[in-house]
Design a protein around this motif. Structure first.
Motif, PDB file in Angstrom:
ATOM      1  N   ARG B 241       0.885  -1.075  -0.062  1.00  0.00           N
ATOM      2  CA  ARG B 241      -0.048  -0.033  -0.087  1.00  0.00           C
ATOM      3  C   ARG B 241       0.855   1.277   0.073  1.00  0.00           C
ATOM      4  NH1 ARG B 241      -3.612   0.115  -2.390  1.00  0.00           N
ATOM      5  NH2 ARG B 241      -2.546  -1.374  -3.561  1.00  0.00           N
ATOM      6  N   LEU B 242       1.755   1.331  -0.923  1.00  0.00           N
ATOM      7  CA  LEU B 242       2.456   2.521  -1.210  1.00  0.00           C
ATOM      8  C   LEU B 242       2.698   2.870  -2.626  1.00  0.00           C
ATOM      9  CD1 LEU B 242       4.660   4.080   0.803  1.00  0.00           C
ATOM     10  CD2 LEU B 242       6.362   2.912  -0.436  1.00  0.00           C
ATOM     11  N   GLY B 243       2.612   4.341  -2.656  1.00  0.00           N
ATOM     12  CA  GLY B 243       2.619   4.734  -3.940  1.00  0.00           C
ATOM     13  C   GLY B 243       3.068   6.134  -3.885  1.00  0.00           C
ATOM     14  N   TRP B 244       3.183   6.900  -5.105  1.00  0.00           N
ATOM     15  CA  TRP B 244       3.630   8.394  -4.900  1.00  0.00           C
ATOM     16  C   TRP B 244       2.728   9.187  -5.803  1.00  0.00           C
ATOM     17  CZ3 TRP B 244       6.380   4.957  -7.522  1.00  0.00           C
ATOM     18  CH2 TRP B 244       7.304   5.091  -8.714  1.00  0.00           C
ATOM     19  N   LEU B 245       2.703  10.424  -5.500  1.00  0.00           N
ATOM     20  CA  LEU B 245       1.755  11.610  -6.284  1.00  0.00           C
ATOM     21  C   LEU B 245       2.883  12.459  -6.897  1.00  0.00           C
ATOM     22  CD1 LEU B 245      -1.233  13.395  -5.287  1.00  0.00           C
ATOM     23  CD2 LEU B 245       0.975  14.647  -5.902  1.00  0.00           C
TER      24      LEU B 245
END
Lengths: 393, 393
Positions: B241-245
């Motif tokens: 549950r990791l991402g980036w904007l």
């Protein structure tokens, strides 16, 4: 000498240490109370137990064994039966407050909150275009009759009240516990107006005396129209971003069918499986027992320091749990002016006005979870000196 | 024989294995491609490097060193300069889509999406009361002129278009890449109408051929009015549950000041610091190289099987990246009827209708990331038999 940039590395942690200032403002845990080795052990155990499943999409509501254990904890807290069908794992209280705001309310709606109440929680509602309307209380918590009058006022003004947001147990910022009678009366009022309640339960497990808090609103309401948010941020570690929601089975089913959970699966799967190991093994129970002991010693050190050093007119109650002491200021003493004086004396705190207490009452919030007992005594002494500076000045 | 309840433990993972069925429906990674040991090593290294800071509230936008490294990755992808001031760590794309929907839109607004488009993403918008209006495209991606007509139609009908949601690179479900020309024309249209774009970039790093995708919408727009969401779910592991904007510095500053981030700090701090170790050491680069090789072999196995076994009239293109093959059905073949026939043959897939392609076109989505090459060949053979069952029947 403590290497503070090692403890609070810039660009890594939210807290920024200011040299020469003891900051009792933020509601953080002392780094020495954060169990790094246990978390590593937890991940190792999760990897051994579940293998690659720890890295796959997690089941929507969160690991079933963790939901079952948390339902058991909830049953012990409240003396009523909870099951996993009442529990959803969250990505922390803030994440779920943000989500629920979008589910329960639309921009322009009103949310009713305590005066004072958790500032950033209310800020999440305001960021979504809600208007936070405050309801006063006293040492027994929010006043349900005042709540009823506020609801009537808002409705007469043609406004939609979307929900009620409360922290009935070890309140942030006041540390107060809402009495059982008030809880029951509040549920009567909310029920009469069909208003859902979000019960922020973050501090429930931080019990620092022998007195057991009353059953939760969720339990007293027999789970009708109450959504409760609990957290691992206070009893374990905030960097985990892990918590849980408790509600009636229908609410849990609706969340299970939400596209947010279908799309990403469990909101924090890897961390949930890691923490599962710590709960299952009994480690967390022991940890919470130790943590309570450590926090009670800190609370007592702060309270003793305040009793010794605060001048007359500065009043506080010793909370039975949570992280905070709420100090009420004498009439005419401004919280921001006091903070300026305090920072000159080497101590800082959270402004009471940030939490929006009723007009005309000044206060400050002191947190006892972030510092060692001796540091808290020193902070109280510096604060006492600042109070005298201001009153004398 | 694979112990499937060990690989997909019930109550733990989202995927539920059905005995006898090869399910090429969900866009999951094969458990054998999920690097459990690397994650454990990453947490160990994070604990050694940062100590208890891994468990404290993380800095709002996420660890600065990780934001810096991801800005570097973005710069390499797009050939233009990005810095950490353009990057925010998220709790995964779903979490941030949910949050952004509340920021950019109000119930009753319209969001424009591709026909077809990612079903659960569009579902997140619908859960918030938005109306998803579809814009068709072709092998070169969404048609910007059709987009312009849709905007005009919606405005004439008195409706507010809140934003555009697109997956221009290795599209889900079609695998298509929007051409550079279309991207530029789309930005012209969106700019003329002052419409923000959410660019879902989840599959950008899953490049399976030598061809480099065109620069992102974010980069071509010089970051104006585009918010891009990238993810570790496809190139590393969805359970993180990791991402980036990525966005312009003003958007990042507004997120930094949002109460969601102030309240909880970084949206997934502990996991972000763990993954930081894997990026910093170069491990992730090597992993992605290996993963691309493994996924290309799977894509090729599936494509070869389909070429061999699909009867005439069933058409597909081999995608240059991502997880999916989109098979277009002959007129009169219904996707749900085909799935019934396929499950009788021991294979299942995602219904094309779930992604809402333009009316009158039937399709199915096959995922090649979840199974080994030999399993995918068998799946293609079973699917071919089912197609013949249906066409003959």
């Amino acid at each position: 000498m403590l290497d503070t940039t090692r403890v609070w590395p810039p660009g890594i942690t939210q807290f920024v240490h200011r040299p020469g200032i003891v900051d009792v403002g933020p509601g953080y845990l002392d780094p020495s109370l954060l169990p790094v080795d246990a978390l590593r052990d937890g991940l190792d155990a999760a990897a051994r137990t579940h293998g690659p499943a720890i890295l796959a999409y997690g089941t929507n509501l969160g690991p079933l064994p963790l939901r079952t254990l948390l339902a058991g904890l909830q049953s012990r807290w409240d003396g009523t039966a909870f099951g996993p069908e009442h529990v959803v794992i969250t990505g922390g209280t803030s994440q779920m407050l943000d989500h629920l705001t979008g589910t329960l309310a639309a921009p322009g709606d009103v949310v009713l909150a305590e005066a004072p109440s958790y500032n950033w929680g209310c800020g999440i509602f305001q960021d979504r275009g809600l208007d936070v309307v405050r309801v006063p209380g006293d040492a027994d918590g929010l006043d349900p009759n005042a709540m009823e009058r506020r609801i009537d006022e808002q409705r007469r003004a043609g406004r939609r009240v979307a929900f009620i947001y409360l922290i009935p147990t070890f309140h942030n910022p006041t540390g107060r516990v809402m009495s059982r009678e008030r809880r029951l009366r509040l549920l009567e009022v909310a029920g009469a107006y069909q208003l859902p309640i979000i019960e922020d339960n973050a501090y429930r497990d931080i019990v620092l005396d022998d007195a057991t808090p009353p059953p939760s609103l969720l339990s007293l309401a027999e789970r009708r129209h109450v959504i409760q948010l609990s957290s691992f941020s206070k009893c374990l570690a905030p960097g985990l971003r892990l918590g849980w929601l408790s509600a009636d089975a229908g609410t849990v089913e609706r969340l299970d069918a939400s596209n947010l959970l279908i799309s990403g699966g469990c909101l924090n799967h890897l961390v949930a499986l890691t923490v599962l190991q710590l709960v299952e093994s009994g480690w967390l129970d022991d940890h919470v027992t130790e943590l309570r002991r450590a926090l009670a010693a800190r609370r007592d050190a702060l309270a003793a320091g305040l009793r010794e050093h605060l001048p007359p007119g500065f009043r506080f109650a010793v909370p039975g749990g949570g992280f905070f002491v709420w100090v009420e200021l004498p009439a005419g003493v401004d919280d921001a002016a006091l903070r300026d004086a305090a920072e000159r004396r080497g101590v800082s705190f959270a402004l009471g006005s940030a939490f929006e207490p009723p007009a005309g009452t000044g206060a400050i919030r002191l947190c006892f979870s972030l510092h060692a007992p001796e540091t808290l005594r020193a902070a109280a002494e510096r604060l006492g000196a600042a109070c005298r500076d201001l009153v004398a000045g």
